[in-house]
Design a protein around this motif. Structure first.
Motif, PDB file in Angstrom:
ATOM      1  N   ARG A  26       0.842  -1.198   0.000  1.00 21.05           N
ATOM      2  CA  ARG A  26       0.000   0.000   0.000  1.00 21.05           C
ATOM      3  C   ARG A  26       0.879   1.251   0.000  1.00 21.05           C
ATOM      4  N   ARG A 331      -7.981  -7.895   0.092  1.00 21.51           N
ATOM      5  CA  ARG A 331      -6.524  -7.783   0.120  1.00 21.51           C
ATOM      6  C   ARG A 331      -5.864  -8.884  -0.692  1.00 21.51           C
ATOM      7  N   ASP A 531      -1.153  -6.205  -2.001  1.00 20.81           N
ATOM      8  CA  ASP A 531      -2.507  -5.855  -1.574  1.00 20.81           C
ATOM      9  C   ASP A 531      -3.341  -5.731  -2.841  1.00 20.81           C
ATOM     10  N   THR A 551      -2.472   0.567  -4.445  1.00 14.76           N
ATOM     11  CA  THR A 551      -2.162  -0.753  -3.897  1.00 14.76           C
ATOM     12  C   THR A 551      -1.592  -1.633  -4.992  1.00 14.76           C
TER      13      THR A 551
END
Length: 702
Positions: A26, A331, A531, A551
């Motif tokens: 991230r 995620r 992510d 991400t």
């Protein structure tokens, strides 16, 4: 302005801090550390777009052949076999809607109450064009495929069932409700509908809405519709108005309603019933009740209305399943692979290269290949055309990209000599697994013993994403190699150069039986993770929003591990390929002149493709973006030369360049709002946005 600026300056100086990025896939929290984006994708992805609407079906909806079968006079629904149909399964009191909706949902769970379909992606109704048939199907809850023909509108359920998955193949069912597909035909003035799936015998309801008359009907269900009780007879009242204020999707207005529900009435005796309402005429009826899988579908005890025949056979245990194949967004899960952008930084303070490739990696073992040219001091160090004789790693996937005696192997841009390689991949399991593989790339191939055995390692690490977030190259595997080279290929779960250094030290002590674990530095020289939360960025048709993605795949590598020469910029090339490393998509660092996939990797020569298919990660000042100078005295040695230290001299140096209108030094951003387009991207204009951008990155430290 002077007062505000003075307070801001003091706050920045007082709050100045040192730090590194957190390896979590991230950008959030690390914006100032990374600085501006270095590459933005310029072509849509050819390897799937990670979006809830693109989640594959859970199970095979068309495998279901039992469900709800209804015969209703055409006159009761507008007189024609062509109409629009919406519907869903809901709780017994009809206030809570499941995720089993005709038209399908984009991988969503149960919808609950107050549903507005206009705010949900896709179209939650289908067009029915029921063909006239010579022989009417038998009403028994089983699909007469030869009579009904294909599923209407080509629609099949694309969403898992959130109302239980039946596992007992008996007419009353084993607990679970789902809608798989809709079939229809007409005969003798009757419409025959077959909705394959299940309606659990607990009072849950199947609600069907017919849009058969243009210019009439309800786009939002009224609270003043006829009062109808649950046809299962479970005592729940006024179920049609319990669905009031439901908003249908655009283009749909409901003219007629049919409801179906059943239950165990006591003592193991099951009954299933139907109800009908004309939403324009404000009339509603209980159509009667009958038995599960009753041949002919006769209903008894009705209060009037059209002569409806209906039955339910809950024997279906096929069709959609009770859980999604993947959860989007999340995620860990992704149904597409894309490169949206690249952030990177050479951080001498932590002796590390940080790389964040924003985007997604599909959980099908597609590979993100990253090649680094970290030593430019010797122009021919590394491989410009990838050899096919490098170390065996990724089931020889590295060498799958190199020359094989027929095709030359992938060739990088002129001046790009790859010294180091890593790939990241992730695949579906329970839980999701992910791995990173890395290797040193030397001009003439791996280091060898005198007898020809490899000294260079194929290195890997990874496993469950629950347990390894991030992946750490910290062992325990570290194969030994005696100086006689008895092992063809050696492997390690430590970084490749660190492993080689340990092996050479061990061989110096005991050439025949070296023990490299005694010499390894257990601090991981490589770590990384991903992510997958992004569902924006590039799609299969658009590049809009690529630079807004924050991400993706993030990797940290020790600069010593890379073989950085300490002064040069580091160049990175990379792409997304298939699981076998052989086929390259159009997702390439540096971008491509068009959307075509590159195909066979061994035949790719980037020097023959327009543009620059690599990205430069600047050394010097950009390793710490706000570090601009060694001293603050104009003309003194080190003025305007970064020194790896961030202090007040850097701030006052920037202030001087800003006041002097020095675009080359003071133009840092297009806007001052983090996350917005143009943040950290120079635009040739110096204004207050540039000053406050510098203030922010200075306060964040390095």
């Amino acid at each position: 302005m002077r007062v505000c600026m003075g307070v801001a300056v003091m706050a920045a100086i007082a709050g100045q801090a040192m730090g590194q990025a957190t390896i979590d896939g991230r950008l959030a929290g690390d914006e100032s550390f990374y600085g501006p984006i270095l590459f933005v994708q310029n072509v849509p992805t050819s390897f799937g777009d990670n979006n809830p609407a693109n989640v594959p079906p859970s199970g095979n909806a068309l495998s279901a052949t039992q469900g709800v079968e209804i015969a209703i006079p055409l006159s009761a629904i507008g007189g024609s076999g062509s109409f629009r149909l919406a519907g869903w399964i809901s709780s017994g009191d009809h206030t809570f809607m499941s995720n089993q909706v005709i038209g399908g949902l984009p991988n969503l769970g149960n919808l609950g109450g107050g549903v507005d379909f206009t705010g949900i992606a896709g179209q939650q109704w289908i067009s029915i064009n029921a063909a006239a048939v010579a022989t009417a199907p038998t009403i028994d809850g089983t699909l007469d495929a030869a009579i009904y023909g294909a599923n209407q509108d080509g629609w099949a359920q694309n969403n898992f069932t959130g109302f239980g998955d039946s596992n007992n193949p008996i007419p009353t069912g084993g607990g679970g409700s789902e809608i798989n597909a809709v079939y229809a035909c007409t005969n003798g003035g009757m419409l025959y509908l077959m909705i394959t799936g299940n309606v659990e015998a607990n009072g849950n309801g199947l609600a069907l809405f017919f849009d058969s008359n243009a210019g009439t009907g309800q786009g939002t269900l009224s609270a003043g519709n006829p009062s109808i009780d649950n046809p299962s007879g479970n005592g729940q009242t006024n179920i049609l108005n319990a669905m009031a204020n439901t908003v249908f999707d655009a283009g749909f207005t409901a003219d007629h309603y049919v409801g179906v529900a059943g239950r165990d009435t006591g003592g193991g005796i099951f009954a299933v019933g139907a109800a009908y309402a004309d939403l324009n005429g404000a009339t509603g009826f209980f159509s009667g009740s009958g038995g599960y899988a009753a041949v002919g579908g006769a209903l008894a005890g009705g209060t009037g209305g059209p002569a409806i025949a209906m039955t339910v056979d809950n024997s279906n245990i096929l069709g959609v399943t009770g859980s999604a194949p993947v959860q989007i967004p999340s995620r860990d899960d992704s149904v597409g692979s894309e490169i949206d952008g690249l952030y990177a930084r050479i951080d001498t303070a932590s002796n590390s290269l940080y790389v964040l490739v924003t985007g997604n990696m599909q959980i099908n073992s597609n590979k993100l290949n990253l090649f680094f040219d970290a030593d430019s001091s010797t122009s021919n160090e590394g491989q410009n055309t990838l050899l096919g004789t490098n170390v065996d790693i990724s089931f020889n996937g590295l060498n799958r990209q190199g020359g094989d005696g027929i095709d030359p192997g992938v060739t990088f841009e002129a001046g790009f000599f790859a010294d180091f390689w890593c790939n990241y991949n992730t695949f579906s399991s329970n839980p999701v697994q992910h791995f990173i593989d890395c290797a040193r790339l030397r001009t003439n191939g791996p280091l060898k013993t005198l007898n020809g055995g490899n000294l260079d390692y194929g290195s890997y690490s990874g496993g469950s994403k629950l347990d390894q977030f991030p992946i750490m190259f910290d062992g325990p595997r570290l194969d030994a190699q005696a100086t006689n080279g008895s092992i063809a290929n050696i492997y390690a779960e430590y970084a490749p150069q660190a492993s080689l250094d340990a092996l050479l030290a061990a061989q110096a002590v005991n050439p025949e039986f070296p023990e490299p674990l005694n010499f390894i530095n257990s601090t991981p020289a490589i770590e990384g993770t991903s992510d997958q939360s992004n569902i924006a960025g590039v799609t299969d048709v658009s590049i809009a929003g690529a630079e807004l993605v924050t991400t993706g795949v993030e990797i940290r590598i020790d600069l010593d591990e890379l073989g950085w020469d300490g002064v040069s910029d580091i160049k990175v090339a990379g792409w997304i390929s298939d699981a076998g490393f052989g086929f390259v998509s159009n997702q390439v660092l540096g971008g491509l002149p068009g959307p075509d996939q590159l195909g066979e990797v061994r035949q790719i020569n980037f020097q023959n493709i327009a543009g620059l298919q690599c990205v430069v990660i600047p050394a010097g000042g950009s390793a710490c973006e706000p570090d601009l100078t060694t001293g603050a005295i104009p003309g003194a040695p080190g003025y305007g030369v970064p020194n790896g230290i961030l202090n007040n001299d850097d701030f006052f140096y920037y202030l001087a360049q800003f006041a002097a209108g020095n675009v080359a030094q003071a133009d840092l951003t297009t806007g001052a709002i983090p996350g917005q387009p143009g943040y950290g991207v120079p635009n040739g204009i110096i204004n207050n946005d540039d000053f406050f951008y510098y203030l922010a990155i200075f306060a964040a430290g390095c």
